[in-house]
Design a protein around this motif. Structure first.
Motif, PDB file in Angstrom:
ATOM      1  N   GLN A  87       1.029 -25.894   8.113  1.00  0.00           N
ATOM      2  CA  GLN A  87       0.475 -27.241   7.947  1.00  0.00           C
ATOM      3  C   GLN A  87       1.053 -28.238   8.957  1.00  0.00           C
ATOM      4  O   GLN A  87       0.694 -29.410   8.939  1.00  0.00           O
ATOM      5  CB  GLN A  87       0.739 -27.741   6.522  1.00  0.00           C
ATOM      6  CG  GLN A  87       0.002 -26.897   5.468  1.00  0.00           C
ATOM      7  CD  GLN A  87       0.014 -27.544   4.098  1.00  0.00           C
ATOM      8  OE1 GLN A  87       0.991 -28.166   3.693  1.00  0.00           O
ATOM      9  NE2 GLN A  87      -1.082 -27.406   3.366  1.00  0.00           N
ATOM     10  N   LEU A  88       1.933 -27.749   9.815  1.00  0.00           N
ATOM     11  CA  LEU A  88       2.471 -28.615  10.864  1.00  0.00           C
ATOM     12  C   LEU A  88       1.464 -28.735  12.003  1.00  0.00           C
ATOM     13  O   LEU A  88       0.575 -27.895  12.163  1.00  0.00           O
ATOM     14  CB  LEU A  88       3.791 -28.037  11.394  1.00  0.00           C
ATOM     15  CG  LEU A  88       4.963 -28.028  10.406  1.00  0.00           C
ATOM     16  CD1 LEU A  88       6.147 -27.258  10.990  1.00  0.00           C
ATOM     17  CD2 LEU A  88       5.384 -29.443  10.024  1.00  0.00           C
TER      18      LEU A  88
ATOM     19  N   CYS B  32       3.351 -24.277  -5.711  1.00  0.00           N
ATOM     20  CA  CYS B  32       2.983 -23.504  -4.524  1.00  0.00           C
ATOM     21  C   CYS B  32       3.692 -24.022  -3.275  1.00  0.00           C
ATOM     22  O   CYS B  32       3.314 -23.687  -2.161  1.00  0.00           O
ATOM     23  CB  CYS B  32       1.465 -23.571  -4.323  1.00  0.00           C
ATOM     24  SG  CYS B  32       0.888 -25.261  -4.195  1.00  0.00           S
ATOM     25  N   ASP B  33       4.730 -24.865  -3.482  1.00  0.00           N
ATOM     26  CA  ASP B  33       5.540 -25.399  -2.377  1.00  0.00           C
ATOM     27  C   ASP B  33       4.729 -26.151  -1.319  1.00  0.00           C
ATOM     28  O   ASP B  33       4.926 -25.946  -0.119  1.00  0.00           O
ATOM     29  CB  ASP B  33       6.362 -24.278  -1.724  1.00  0.00           C
ATOM     30  CG  ASP B  33       7.530 -23.841  -2.613  1.00  0.00           C
ATOM     31  OD1 ASP B  33       7.757 -24.473  -3.667  1.00  0.00           O
ATOM     32  OD2 ASP B  33       8.219 -22.871  -2.239  1.00  0.00           O
ATOM     33  N   THR B  34       3.815 -27.004  -1.761  1.00  0.00           N
ATOM     34  CA  THR B  34       3.081 -27.846  -0.811  1.00  0.00           C
ATOM     35  C   THR B  34       3.825 -29.165  -0.616  1.00  0.00           C
ATOM     36  O   THR B  34       4.105 -29.857  -1.591  1.00  0.00           O
ATOM     37  CB  THR B  34       1.661 -28.166  -1.337  1.00  0.00           C
ATOM     38  OG1 THR B  34       0.961 -26.944  -1.572  1.00  0.00           O
ATOM     39  CG2 THR B  34       0.881 -29.013  -0.340  1.00  0.00           C
TER      40      THR B  34
ATOM     41  N   PRO C 117      -1.893 -33.264   5.463  1.00  0.00           N
ATOM     42  CA  PRO C 117      -2.613 -32.027   5.127  1.00  0.00           C
ATOM     43  C   PRO C 117      -2.916 -31.877   3.632  1.00  0.00           C
ATOM     44  O   PRO C 117      -3.779 -31.083   3.256  1.00  0.00           O
ATOM     45  CB  PRO C 117      -1.646 -30.916   5.594  1.00  0.00           C
ATOM     46  CG  PRO C 117      -0.827 -31.552   6.665  1.00  0.00           C
ATOM     47  CD  PRO C 117      -0.658 -32.982   6.225  1.00  0.00           C
ATOM     48  N   ALA C 118      -2.213 -32.640   2.781  1.00  0.00           N
ATOM     49  CA  ALA C 118      -2.496 -32.559   1.338  1.00  0.00           C
ATOM     50  C   ALA C 118      -3.623 -33.499   0.920  1.00  0.00           C
ATOM     51  O   ALA C 118      -4.052 -33.484  -0.227  1.00  0.00           O
ATOM     52  CB  ALA C 118      -1.228 -32.871   0.529  1.00  0.00           C
ATOM     53  N   MET C 119      -4.088 -34.334   1.866  1.00  0.00           N
ATOM     54  CA  MET C 119      -5.201 -35.243   1.551  1.00  0.00           C
ATOM     55  C   MET C 119      -6.507 -34.477   1.649  1.00  0.00           C
ATOM     56  O   MET C 119      -6.692 -33.665   2.558  1.00  0.00           O
ATOM     57  CB  MET C 119      -5.210 -36.417   2.524  1.00  0.00           C
ATOM     58  CG  MET C 119      -4.026 -37.339   2.359  1.00  0.00           C
ATOM     59  SD  MET C 119      -4.080 -38.607   3.649  1.00  0.00           S
ATOM     60  CE  MET C 119      -3.165 -39.913   2.859  1.00  0.00           C
ATOM     61  N   GLN C 120      -7.414 -34.764   0.726  1.00  0.00           N
ATOM     62  CA  GLN C 120      -8.627 -33.966   0.632  1.00  0.00           C
ATOM     63  C   GLN C 120      -9.892 -34.799   0.823  1.00  0.00           C
ATOM     64  O   GLN C 120      -9.931 -35.964   0.445  1.00  0.00           O
ATOM     65  CB  GLN C 120      -8.671 -33.291  -0.749  1.00  0.00           C
ATOM     66  CG  GLN C 120      -7.479 -32.369  -0.967  1.00  0.00           C
ATOM     67  CD  GLN C 120      -7.411 -31.818  -2.377  1.00  0.00           C
ATOM     68  OE1 GLN C 120      -7.914 -32.430  -3.313  1.00  0.00           O
ATOM     69  NE2 GLN C 120      -6.766 -30.667  -2.531  1.00  0.00           N
ATOM     70  N   GLY C 121     -10.898 -34.165   1.378  1.00  0.00           N
ATOM     71  CA  GLY C 121     -12.196 -34.807   1.501  1.00  0.00           C
ATOM     72  C   GLY C 121     -12.557 -35.113   2.934  1.00  0.00           C
ATOM     73  O   GLY C 121     -11.706 -35.184   3.826  1.00  0.00           O
TER      74      GLY C 121
END
Ligand SMILES: [Zn+2]
Ligand SMILES: [Zn+2]
Length: 198
Positions: free
Chosen positions: A49-50, A93-95, A114-118
């Motif tokens: 996710q980097l 899940c270690d996010t 990266p944890a933002m959605q849409g």
């Protein structure tokens, strides 16, 4: 564009949060390549996710806009040292999720992009205004240079004072009303830290 509410979710979907009223004006989109941010991502197994050269993609804003919507029991917190930043993550899940200081004196939170959605994320958080600590980036094809450090710092303070005027400095889902973090952070041992450092 008009502000939007953005969902935040972990990789397995058990944890959810929402960032309210997001627009490029309510936060600063920054990218940090420092060794500590890289180390934290490695501890969580979130290297994929980097950014291409190891950077962390972060949206800095005030925590009053943040609400946890599900899976609060999965919220966990990591510190690289006893004095390090609080690095919140979803323990299911270690996010990686959020970064903040270990107190509520400054109205500051960094949201892991990266944890933002849409589909609206990129437009809502706006363009990158600061790239920092590129001297810590591992070698790679993409050329990087630092810019915007002072601007990002100024915007953190400006948002803090505006939260102060609204009485929202201590409004955060990450600390209780007594100012204690809602979960006890896990502090890495020196050995754990060393073995995760790139
Ligand atoms: Zn999860
Ligand atoms: Zn960093």
């Amino acid at each position: 564009m008009a502000p939007v509410d953005l969902d935040i979710g972990c990789r397995c979907g058990r944890f959810g949060a929402v960032l309210k009223d997001v627009s490029p004006r309510m936060g600063s989109h920054v990218q940090c390549h420092c060794t500590d941010c890289q180390t934290a991502a490695r501890v969580l197994g979130a290297e994929e996710q980097l950014l291409p050269r190891g950077g962390s993609d972060i949206f800095q804003t005030t925590p009053a806009h943040l609400q946890i919507t599900k899976g609060e029991e999965h919220l966990a917190c990591l510190r690289l040292s006893p004095k390090g930043l609080m690095r919140w993550y979803a323990g299911c899940c270690d996010t990686p999720l959020f970064n903040c200081l270990p107190h509520t004196k400054l109205a500051f939170v960094g949201i892991w992009v990266p944890a933002m959605q849409g589909a609206e994320v990129a437009k809502a958080i706006g363009k990158v205004i600061a790239v920092v600590r590129t001297q810590d980036a591992p070698m790679g094809a993409e050329r990087l240079r630092d810019y915007g450090f002072n601007r990002a710092g100024f915007q953190v303070l400006a948002r803090h004072f505006s939260a102060l005027m609204r009485g929202q400095v201590k409004q955060t889902p990450l600390f209780d009303t007594a100012g204690a973090p809602v979960v006890t952070p896990r502090v890495l041992t020196k050995e754990e830290r060393k073995s995760a450092t790139p």
